[in-house]
Design an enzyme around this catalytic site. Structure first.
Site, PDB file in Angstrom:
ATOM      1  N   LYS A  59       2.720 -15.601   2.352  1.00 30.89           N
ATOM      2  CA  LYS A  59       2.878 -16.284   1.056  1.00 30.89           C
ATOM      3  C   LYS A  59       4.360 -16.580   0.915  1.00 30.89           C
ATOM      4  CE  LYS A  59       1.362 -17.721  -2.986  1.00 30.89           C
ATOM      5  NZ  LYS A  59       0.489 -18.920  -3.116  1.00 30.89           N
ATOM      6  N   ASP A 115      -3.521 -18.150   0.230  1.00 37.05           N
ATOM      7  CA  ASP A 115      -4.528 -18.781  -0.641  1.00 37.05           C
ATOM      8  C   ASP A 115      -5.287 -19.856   0.139  1.00 37.05           C
ATOM      9  OD1 ASP A 115      -2.127 -20.191  -0.557  1.00 37.05           O
ATOM     10  OD2 ASP A 115      -2.133 -20.758  -2.685  1.00 37.05           O
ATOM     11  N   TYR A 126       0.823  -1.215   0.000  1.00 34.04           N
ATOM     12  CA  TYR A 126       0.000   0.000   0.000  1.00 34.04           C
ATOM     13  C   TYR A 126       0.862   1.271   0.000  1.00 34.04           C
ATOM     14  CZ  TYR A 126      -4.718  -1.832   0.803  1.00 34.04           C
ATOM     15  OH  TYR A 126      -5.946  -2.424   0.672  1.00 34.04           O
ATOM     16  N   ASP A 169     -12.755  -8.702   3.913  1.00 30.47           N
ATOM     17  CA  ASP A 169     -14.011  -8.643   3.144  1.00 30.47           C
ATOM     18  C   ASP A 169     -14.633 -10.037   3.068  1.00 30.47           C
ATOM     19  OD1 ASP A 169     -13.809  -5.921   2.597  1.00 30.47           O
ATOM     20  OD2 ASP A 169     -14.396  -6.171   0.496  1.00 30.47           O
ATOM     21  N   ASP A 193      -6.766  -6.860   3.846  1.00 33.61           N
ATOM     22  CA  ASP A 193      -7.823  -6.150   3.110  1.00 33.61           C
ATOM     23  C   ASP A 193      -8.748  -7.171   2.451  1.00 33.61           C
ATOM     24  OD1 ASP A 193      -9.198  -4.010   1.805  1.00 33.61           O
ATOM     25  OD2 ASP A 193      -8.093  -4.508  -0.024  1.00 33.61           O
TER      26      ASP A 193
HETATM   27  C1  IPM Z   1     -10.625  -1.008   3.614  1.00 35.35           C
HETATM   28  C2  IPM Z   1     -10.772  -0.376   2.258  1.00 35.35           C
HETATM   29  C3  IPM Z   1      -9.575   0.533   2.002  1.00 35.35           C
HETATM   30  C4  IPM Z   1      -8.337  -0.315   2.057  1.00 35.35           C
HETATM   31  C5  IPM Z   1      -9.644   1.322   0.683  1.00 35.35           C
HETATM   32  C6  IPM Z   1     -10.930   2.112   0.571  1.00 35.35           C
HETATM   33  C7  IPM Z   1      -8.461   2.213   0.497  1.00 35.35           C
HETATM   34  O1  IPM Z   1     -10.913  -1.346   1.287  1.00 35.35           O
HETATM   35  O2  IPM Z   1     -10.589  -0.262   4.619  1.00 35.35           O
HETATM   36  O3  IPM Z   1     -10.532  -2.219   3.680  1.00 35.35           O
HETATM   37  O4  IPM Z   1      -7.956  -0.927   1.051  1.00 35.35           O
HETATM   38  O5  IPM Z   1      -7.710  -0.366   3.116  1.00 35.35           O
HETATM   39 MG    MG Z   2     -11.053  -3.317   2.023  1.00 35.43          MG
END
Ligand code: IPM
Ligand code: MG
Length: 363
Positions: free
Chosen positions: A194, A226, A140, A254, A250
């Site tokens: 990884k 993975d 990042y 999700d 990240d």
């Molecule tokens: C999160 C989001 C952010 C990230 C984006 C919006 C920059 O996806 O907080 O997970 O990648 O950290």
């Molecule tokens: Mg995210």
């Protein structure tokens, strides 16, 4: 002295869900919580007002606050802007400038919502995992980065470059956070890497293994990213604390959110070395449903509970808010994202009001 929090509503559904969190704080303040609230702009609305996603004025207020409460930033309107002006840059900027290296993303399946997950209830019922994601390093922020032109095999081409990089000290401090969190839970850390391909993550694994020596009561395991992605949907209850770098966390967070039924339920805390933090829902600004009074405000309200717990050190108030949320779920109230036949469909505002009523009944 009253503790200072900075409220940043942001874009999309941010202002709607933040309004509900503010109602919750109103009740707590009426009941004796002392708090000073300031406001600031971040993301797309900041670009519109000042030309920058993370204005200097916001930075000053954020640095002066004890904690920051954030709705969400971003939206298609700003995606066409140069990268430096995009809302996401504001979010990354505030995380970096406050040194918020430790991102805690709990994925908890409330018993009332086990049916809301797309996975079978027996796979997710009772799930309680904590993703500890490093937040200020990795690909990042690594340099060099950019899109440049290079001569490759005799042709001039555009090349995209990013750099995955972690220093030993960055890995060590997030490892400590993960081990300490595990000590308060089921004493297990699974570190994600990884290492079969990436040297950066070989170092990640090595440093986690070294650091584990200091936490003899915590059991450390390692998993390739993975496989971790697969295991999260195959048998998520095997995990307690999952420790990840920035990009892997990240993606996996999700994925983990969907185990719980809706990303609209998940709060997060991003902490610095001293417990100062920024608290935000894991979901984004959801521009497609903004302004319709249908967004789920519970992740925002639960983020407020995390703020009370971690930055304001007010465990009792945090518990009060979490209990109130449980109560409205028990009553069958559901925003559309978690609604199922037989439940009562409510709006953003109605959900917030119900939490407020539940809080009032406790007092
Ligand atoms: C999160 C989001 C952010 C990230 C984006 C919006 C920059 O996806 O907080 O997970 O990648 O950290
Ligand atoms: Mg995210």
């Amino acid at each position: 002295m009253a503790q200072k929090i900075l409220v940043i509503s942001g874009d999309g559904i941010g202002p709607e869900i933040m309004a509900e969190a503010m109602k919750v704080l109103d009740v707590l303040q009426r009941d004796g919580l002392t708090l000073e609230r300031g406001e600031a702009l971040l993301g797309g609305c900041a670009v519109d007002a000042t030309g920058e996603p993370y204005p200097e004025a916001t930075k000053k207020k954020a640095l002066a606050a004890d904690a920051v409460l954030l709705g969400a930033v971003g939206g298609p309107k700003w995606d066409v802007l140069p990268r430096e002006q995009r809302p996401e840059k504001g979010l990354l900027g505030i995380r970096k400038s406050l040194g918020l290296f430790a991102n805690l993303r709990p994925a908890v399946v409330y018993p009332q919502l086990a049916e809301a997950s797309t996975l079978k209830p027996e796979i997710v019922a009772g799930l309680d995992i904590l993703i500890v994601r490093e937040l200020t390093g990795d690909i990042y922020f690594g340099e060099p980065r950019g899109i440049e032109t290079r001569d490759i095999d005799g042709t001039t081409q555009r090349v995209g470059v990013n750099t995955m990089i972690y220093s030993e000290s960055e890995i060590r401090r997030i490892a400590k956070v993960a081990f300490e969190a595990a000590q308060r839970r089921s004493q297990r850390v699974c570190s994600v890497d990884k290492m079969n391909v990436l040297e950066t993550t070989q170092l990640w694994r090595d440093v986690f293994t070294e650091e584990a020596q200091h936490y003899p009561n915590v059991q450390l395991s390692h998993m390739l990213v993975d496989n971790a992605a697969m295991q999260l949907v195959r048998n998520p209850k095997q995990f307690d604390v999952l420790a990840t770098g920035n990009i892997f966390g990240d993606i996996l967070s999700d994925e983990a959110s969907m185990l719980t039924g809706s990303i609209g339920m998940l709060p997060s805390a991003s902490l610095d070395e001293n417990g100062k933090g920024l608290y935000e829902p894991c979901h984004g600004s959801a521009p497609d449903i903004a302004g319709q009074n249908i967004a789920n405000p519970l992740a925002m309200i639960l983020s407020t509970a995390m703020l009370l717990r971690y930055s304001l050190k007010n465990e009792a108030a945090a518990r009060r808010v979490e209990t109130a949320v449980m109560e409205v779920l028990d009553r069958g109230l559901r925003t559309p994202d978690i609604w199922k036949e037989g439940m009562q469909k409510v709006s953003t505002k109605e959900m917030g009001d119900a939490v407020v009523q539940a809080l009032a009944r406790q007092a």
